[in-house]
Design a protein around this motif. Structure first.
Motif, short mmCIF file in Angstrom:
data_model
loop_
_atom_site.label_atom_id
_atom_site.label_comp_id
_atom_site.label_asym_id
_atom_site.label_seq_id
_atom_site.Cartn_x
_atom_site.Cartn_y
_atom_site.Cartn_z
N THR A 1 0.35 -3.74 -5.52
CA THR A 1 -0.21 -4.93 -4.89
C THR A 1 -1.54 -5.30 -5.51
O THR A 1 -2.35 -4.41 -5.83
CB THR A 1 -0.37 -4.71 -3.37
N LYS A 2 -1.76 -6.58 -5.71
CA LYS A 2 -3.01 -7.04 -6.31
C LYS A 2 -4.17 -6.96 -5.31
O LYS A 2 -5.29 -6.59 -5.67
CB LYS A 2 -2.83 -8.48 -6.78
N LEU A 3 -3.89 -7.29 -4.06
CA LEU A 3 -4.92 -7.31 -3.02
C LEU A 3 -4.62 -6.28 -1.95
O LEU A 3 -3.45 -5.90 -1.76
CB LEU A 3 -4.99 -8.71 -2.38
N PRO A 4 -5.63 -5.80 -1.24
CA PRO A 4 -5.36 -4.89 -0.13
C PRO A 4 -4.61 -5.60 0.98
O PRO A 4 -4.78 -6.80 1.21
CB PRO A 4 -6.77 -4.45 0.31
N GLY A 5 -3.74 -4.86 1.66
CA GLY A 5 -2.99 -5.47 2.74
C GLY A 5 -1.90 -4.55 3.24
O GLY A 5 -1.75 -3.41 2.79
N ARG A 6 -1.10 -5.07 4.17
CA ARG A 6 -0.02 -4.31 4.79
C ARG A 6 1.32 -4.67 4.15
O ARG A 6 1.60 -5.85 3.92
CB ARG A 6 0.02 -4.58 6.29
N VAL A 7 2.12 -3.67 3.86
CA VAL A 7 3.45 -3.91 3.31
C VAL A 7 4.35 -4.43 4.43
O VAL A 7 4.53 -3.77 5.46
CB VAL A 7 4.05 -2.62 2.72
N GLU A 8 4.90 -5.62 4.23
CA GLU A 8 5.75 -6.21 5.25
C GLU A 8 7.22 -5.85 5.05
O GLU A 8 7.93 -5.55 6.01
CB GLU A 8 5.60 -7.73 5.23
N GLU A 9 7.67 -5.85 3.79
CA GLU A 9 9.09 -5.61 3.54
C GLU A 9 9.28 -5.11 2.11
O GLU A 9 8.62 -5.57 1.19
CB GLU A 9 9.88 -6.91 3.74
N MET B 1 4.21 -8.55 0.81
CA MET B 1 3.04 -8.14 1.57
C MET B 1 2.80 -9.12 2.71
O MET B 1 3.24 -10.27 2.68
CB MET B 1 1.80 -8.09 0.66
N GLN B 2 2.09 -8.67 3.74
CA GLN B 2 1.79 -9.53 4.88
C GLN B 2 0.84 -10.66 4.47
O GLN B 2 -0.11 -10.44 3.69
CB GLN B 2 1.15 -8.70 5.99
N LEU B 3 1.09 -11.87 5.01
CA LEU B 3 0.38 -13.06 4.54
C LEU B 3 -0.54 -13.69 5.59
O LEU B 3 -1.12 -14.75 5.31
CB LEU B 3 1.41 -14.12 4.10
N GLU C 1 6.06 2.48 2.15
CA GLU C 1 7.06 2.07 3.14
C GLU C 1 6.52 0.87 3.92
O GLU C 1 5.30 0.65 4.00
CB GLU C 1 7.38 3.21 4.10
N PRO C 2 7.42 0.05 4.50
CA PRO C 2 6.96 -1.09 5.30
C PRO C 2 6.02 -0.64 6.42
O PRO C 2 6.24 0.38 7.07
CB PRO C 2 8.27 -1.66 5.86
N GLY C 3 4.96 -1.41 6.61
CA GLY C 3 3.97 -1.09 7.62
C GLY C 3 2.75 -0.36 7.10
O GLY C 3 1.71 -0.33 7.77
N ARG D 1 0.18 1.36 -5.16
CA ARG D 1 1.54 1.41 -5.70
C ARG D 1 2.57 1.26 -4.59
O ARG D 1 2.45 1.88 -3.53
CB ARG D 1 1.77 2.72 -6.44
N VAL D 2 3.59 0.47 -4.86
CA VAL D 2 4.70 0.29 -3.92
C VAL D 2 5.97 0.88 -4.49
O VAL D 2 6.70 1.60 -3.81
CB VAL D 2 4.89 -1.21 -3.60
#
Length: 358
Positions: free
Chosen positions: A55-63, A81-83, A231-233, A241-242
């Protein structure tokens, strides 16, 4: 009794010699002495280019849209990622953009108003100039009549006063024109500033939209998902890394060659790879990399005595077209042997002729 003992000894010696002969024959037929002068080999493992999908930016994995082992195409969506935060930023920037657009319209109206003021004041100046011209003509006639005694002194003074008044009015009108022109410049400056704010908000909008687009993680190239790291969430930091992707069209074997031979191997030199897991196959390859400096061979490659020799790290690249035909069979980490033909005048022996899966 003596004859029996001698016979036994003779039989034992004959048996030992026969076993030794069979052993020598088996060793001589089974040992691989290689194809001879002009060829060199090295042990290595199959490797491939690995890419971290992050992910380029920090955030929560949505799916997460891909599983380990999935084959993916370039541009395919892999994770989202969550938007919420980015969408709020976009709405805020859009509101600022609309405000800036209204400011541009207001500034444009001010410019038009000030320009109309300039037009009106120039008309007043023209009127004052006409009045001044008329007053001067009247004064000239009064002076002539006063000299001839046909006009009173009072009329002459009144005409002179009218000329001075017209001159003052003209100066005032001219000053008002200059003030109106300055007001036009100020209005135009406000318009320029408002347009700059519009440009700035549009740039901010483009940046936020780019971040929104980057929140949909896509495959940078064709390959296979090797690891699912998140994982999501989960909340990830910038660069988190995802997924881990292996490019199966960029596969090679890394091995080491002694310094006495490495200097005779060039980029593009033909090579053959035989894997321990499939010794019946002979895979074509070419040398794509030769280290510029020598090193001691790693412990995992050679014995301790051989590790004292300086070796050069070499890569034998497998043709991408061949790999694409057999993506399901490509496995990284498999050990094997790479043979290199550093003498262009030599020919590959039959047992190193190319044999690939159908």
């Amino acid at each position: 009794m003596a004859m029996s003992t001698s016979l036994k000894k003779a039989m034992i010696v004959a048996t030992v010699l026969a076993v030794a002969g069979l052993g020598w024959y088996a060793w001589s037929t089974m040992v691989d002495n290689g194809p001879g002068e002009g060829f060199v080999s090295g042990n290595g493992r199959i490797e491939a280019v690995e890419i971290d999908v992050a992910t380029k930016l920090p955030g929560r994995v949505e799916e997460i849209l891909a599983k380990e082992g999935d084959f993916v195409k370039k541009g395919q969506a892999l994770a989202r990622m969550q938007l919420d935060t980015l969408q709020a930023q976009r709405d805020e920037v859009e509101a600022g953009r609309q405000e800036a657009l209204h400011a541009v319209s207001a500034a444009q109206a001010q410019v038009a108003l000030r320009e109309s003021d300039v037009t009106a004041m120039r008309a007043v100046v023209a009127q004052r100039e006409a009045e001044l011209d008329a007053a001067r003509r009247r004064l000239a006639r009064s002076e002539t009549l006063s000299k001839e005694g046909a006009s009173s002194r009072q009329e002459l003074d009144d005409d002179r006063a009218r000329v001075r008044s017209a001159e003052a009015a003209l100066v005032a009108s001219t000053s008002q024109v200059l003030a109106s022109l300055a007001a036009v410049d100020a209005a135009k400056a406000q318009k320029t500033g408002a347009k700059a704010r519009v440009t700035a908000t549009e740039a901010s909008m483009a940046r936020v939209q780019a971040d929104i687009n980057d929140s949909l993680l896509k495959a940078p190239r064709d390959g296979r998902i090797q690891f699912r790291v998140a994982e999501p969430g989960e909340v990830l930091g910038s660069g988190g890394r995802v997924l881990n992707l292996v490019d199966l069209a960029d596969v090679y074997m890394t091995f080491f060659l002694p310094e006495t031979v490495a200097g005779r191997v060039a980029i593009g030199t033909e090579a053959r790879i035989i894997l321990d897991a499939a010794p019946e196959l002979v895979i074509p390859a070419h040398i794509s990399f030769i280290a510029s400096t020598a090193q001691f061979t790693p412990k995992t490659v050679e014995t301790e005595s051989e590790r004292q020799k300086l070796m050069f790290r070499v890569k034998a690249q497998i043709p991408p077209d061949l790999l694409r035909k057999h993506l399901e069979q490509v496995k990284t980490g498999l050990p094997g042997v790479a043979w290199v033909k550093y003498d262009a005048n030599k020919t590959w022996p039959d047992w190193l002729a190319i044999k690939v899966p159908e």
